[in-house]
Structures are given as C-alpha cells and as structure tokens.
Design a protein around this motif. Structure first.
Motif, short mmCIF file in Angstrom:
data_model
loop_
_atom_site.label_atom_id
_atom_site.label_comp_id
_atom_site.label_asym_id
_atom_site.label_seq_id
_atom_site.Cartn_x
_atom_site.Cartn_y
_atom_site.Cartn_z
N SER A 183 0.81 -1.23 0.00
CA SER A 183 0.00 0.00 0.00
C SER A 183 0.83 1.27 0.00
O SER A 183 0.59 2.19 -0.80
CB SER A 183 -0.94 0.01 1.21
N GLN A 184 1.81 1.35 0.89
CA GLN A 184 2.60 2.58 0.99
C GLN A 184 3.40 2.83 -0.28
O GLN A 184 3.50 3.97 -0.75
CB GLN A 184 3.53 2.50 2.20
N LEU A 185 3.98 1.77 -0.84
CA LEU A 185 4.74 1.91 -2.07
C LEU A 185 3.83 2.37 -3.21
O LEU A 185 4.16 3.29 -3.96
CB LEU A 185 5.40 0.57 -2.45
N LYS A 186 2.68 1.73 -3.30
CA LYS A 186 1.74 2.06 -4.38
C LYS A 186 1.30 3.51 -4.30
O LYS A 186 1.21 4.22 -5.32
CB LYS A 186 0.53 1.13 -4.31
N GLU A 187 1.01 3.98 -3.09
CA GLU A 187 0.57 5.37 -2.91
C GLU A 187 1.63 6.35 -3.43
O GLU A 187 1.30 7.32 -4.14
CB GLU A 187 0.29 5.62 -1.43
N ASN A 188 2.89 6.11 -3.10
CA ASN A 188 3.97 6.99 -3.54
C ASN A 188 4.21 6.87 -5.04
O ASN A 188 4.53 7.87 -5.71
CB ASN A 188 5.26 6.67 -2.78
N ILE A 189 4.05 5.67 -5.59
CA ILE A 189 4.24 5.46 -7.03
C ILE A 189 3.16 6.19 -7.83
O ILE A 189 3.45 6.84 -8.84
CB ILE A 189 4.25 3.95 -7.35
N LEU A 190 1.92 6.09 -7.37
CA LEU A 190 0.82 6.78 -8.05
C LEU A 190 1.01 8.30 -7.98
O LEU A 190 0.68 9.02 -8.94
CB LEU A 190 -0.52 6.39 -7.44
N ALA A 191 1.54 8.79 -6.86
CA ALA A 191 1.80 10.22 -6.74
C ALA A 191 2.90 10.64 -7.73
O ALA A 191 2.81 11.71 -8.35
CB ALA A 191 2.21 10.56 -5.31
#
Length: 382
Positions: A201-209
């Motif tokens: 989740s945390q990685l995905k959130e930063n990647i989408l940003a």
C-alpha cells in the motif's frame, strides 16, 4: 495469473538455454570486495565480430536476471528489440547495504555510495572493455534497488538511457528529484514505472503520486510509460512489467506495425520510402545500432505504395533494396514495378527478365518474375 506465469517460463527457458550465460567473480576497488555477476551474451555473439550490443544492467540479479535475460532473448529472436548483453549483479547477502542512503540528504552513503561508484565507474567500464557494447544502456531494479537506480538519473553526465522501475520503494525527496531531472534532461531518456492493484500500500501510494507528476512532464526527449496492473502483487507485477518496459524502450526499433502501416504509411502526405529511411536512421541515432533494413519492412512499404498508387516511390525503393539485399530479385522487382506503372512497359518487361539468375526472396522467384514479363509481352505484343 499463475498459469500465465508458468506459460511464460515455458516459453522463455528454451530461449535462455540457447544464449551464452557467463558467471564471473568481479573484484572491486570501490567496494574492497568481490561480487558475483551473471552475463548473458547474445546468440552467435562470437560469430558476429562486427556487431555491437546495448547493455541491460539488472540489479537484484539473483532473482531478476533470469526473467529479464529470457525476455531480452525471446523478443530479440523475433527482432522486436535488438540483441543485448544482459548483466546481473547478485545482491542476496548485500542488498540492504548496497542501497543505503543517509537520513539527511537521502543520497547514497557508506556502502551505498561505494556500490553506486562500483556500478557506474567499475562494472560498466569493465563490460565496455571486455565486450562489444553499443552506446545504449538500461538499468532495471525492484523496490529498494528500483529506488537506487534513480540516483544515476540525478548525475549531470548520462550513464543510462533507460530506467526500469519495478514497484520502487521511493526515498524521501526522490519523486521530486526524478521529476526535476526528467523535465530538465537534454538527452533522450526512457523511463518506465510500474505498480499493481495488490502492491504494498505505501509503495503504491507513492508510485501513483509520482506518476501523477510525470504525466504532465513537458519534455519531448523523455519517453515515459506507466502501468498499474490489475490483480498484480508486489512480486507478480514483475513478470508482467518486464516485457512492457523493454518493448516501450524499443518502439522505434521494432518492425513496422499494423498501426504504423494504417496511420502513417497509407497517408498520401507521407513518403513511404523516406519514412523507411528515417526509421532506420533513428535506430542508429537512438540506440547506436547499424541495422540492415528488414525484408518485412521493405514489403510493408511495397504494400503501401500499391495501396496509395504512389508509383514514383518505387524508383528510390529499388535503389535502397539493392543496398540491403543485393543479388536478390527484390530491387529488380521494385524497378520493374516502377517502369510498369509509369508508362514504360518494355523497360518493365526487361527488368523482370533480368531477374533470371538472381536469388529468390520472399514471394519472388523465377517463375513469378518471368510470368510478369510474359504478361507484358502478351499485352503489348512485344
């Protein structure tokens, strides 16, 4: 998903066995230790003494090398991408130290700084000296190593042209640094970024940003590709991302596609022959690869000329075919079609007849060419 991955392995494994894999232990003055690396050389590397190859540098080589090497070998077999030298660095015991960055500037420090210099100053130089490398290099990494590879993007001098980020675990400030570096780049770069619906989740959130920032990138020198794979975890997305990433970096290199044919070659405002010449000039300029024009690309141009009835194009295409496929009937056929459609049937007939003794190619053989000559002879009574 598991069935698809198993099928991919079935397809790739025979390809890997056909390529030459070398295992080496490299001594590093920067690291003050040795490192295990794997190198896949292209098929027939030893026989093609005049050929030079791009390099793919694979971090996390203990598990990423094989899928990357397999995809490179498989896609290059079908000429969708060039043959390449793939170098994998095993990091099973040293990974966390290799990617270390400090907590103030968030830049490589201690062993991370040494590993950064080892790759950029020692290993790449060693590969260049030992093998025939073209001036085009790609780097691939996953989570921590994907974050790490972006530090090369921040250097003033260009080391890598292609960056493959597989679910990067981005350091603080990294997204902003990547965006700034790409927006200011004065050299051609390819940047690939991937996550998945079931990624951490945390990685995905930063990647989408990060993707949200890169979507608005205003730099024609940067080719950016992003994937957010459905039903893909942090690990399964790797198998789906690698082929997309590699393909995205060699779109110009690949054979003329149906899309190119329909949207470009069939437009009467475009010279099909000039398009073909420019395509292969771009392959050299972008990838440093001198490549003979593919037969299928010649045939695509031939079909486009027939469709658009731009018969004058055959004159230049015939000269080009003679340069790339001498001693075959290809150039002669294009020359004959040029004369046939521009009001010189006698010259066309003689051109078809001149094919006797030349090598057959594609659909062109002696029977076909002589029948074309005889048809003109019947029609005009020669």
């Amino acid at each position: 998903m598991m069935k698809k991955l198993l099928m991919l392995v079935v397809l790739i494994c025979p390809m890997i066995s056909s390529a030459q894999i070398i295992y080496e232990t490299v001594s590093s003055a920067k690291l003050k230790e040795t490192r295990e690396i794997k190198i896949q050389l292209p098929r027939n590397y030893e026989e093609n003494k005049e050929k030079y190859y791009p390099v793919v540098m694979v971090l996390d080589g203990d598990y990423l090398f094989e899928p990357v090497a397999g995809i490179v070998d498989y896609y290059s077999y079908w000429e969708d991408i060039p043959e390449m030298i793939v170098v994998g660095i095993n990091q099973f015991e040293s990974r966390n130290k290799d990617v270390n960055y400090d907590n103030q500037r968030f830049l490589p420090s201690e062993k991370g700084a040494e590993f950064f210099e080892f790759l950029g100053m020692e290993l790449l130089k060693s590969v260049d000296q030992k093998y025939r490398t073209a001036p085009f290099q790609i780097i691939v990494g996953h989570d921590l190593t994907a974050n790490f590879l972006n530090y090369y993007l921040l250097k003033p001098e260009q080391i890598f042209e292609g960056y493959v980020n597989l679910s990067p675990d981005l350091a603080p400030e990294m997204a902003k640094r990547i965006t700034n570096a790409l927006s200011r780049s004065e050299n051609k770069k390819w940047y690939y970024l991937a996550t998945g619906s079931d990624d951490i989740s945390q990685l995905k959130e930063n990647i989408l940003a990060l993707d949200n920032q890169l979507i608005g990138l205003d730099n024609d020198l940067v080719s950016y590709t992003f994937n957010n794979f459905d039903n893909a975890s942090h690990y399964s997305l790797v198998g789906r991302a690698i082929p997309v990433a590699i393909e995205s970096m060699f779109e110009v290199y690949s054979p003329i596609s149906q899309k190119e044919y329909n949207e470009v070659l069939l437009q009467t405002s475009v010279s099909p022959t000039e398009y073909l010449i420019e395509k292969y000039e771009s392959i050299y300029n972008l990838y440093g690869i001198e490549k003979r024009i593919r037969l299928n690309d010649f045939l695509a141009i031939h079909q486009a000329i027939e469709k658009t009835r731009r018969w004058d194009e055959y004159e230049e295409l015939s000269k080009l075919a003679n340069d790339h496929f001498p001693k075959t009937m290809l150039s002669t056929y294009f020359e004959a079609r040029y004369h046939e459609e521009t009001g010189n049937p006698k010259k066309a007939m003689k051109a078809y007849q001149n094919s006797y003794g030349q090598e057959k190619i594609a659909f062109l053989d002696v029977d076909f060419m002589l029948e074309k000559a005889n048809a003109i002879k019947r029609d005009f009574g020669y």
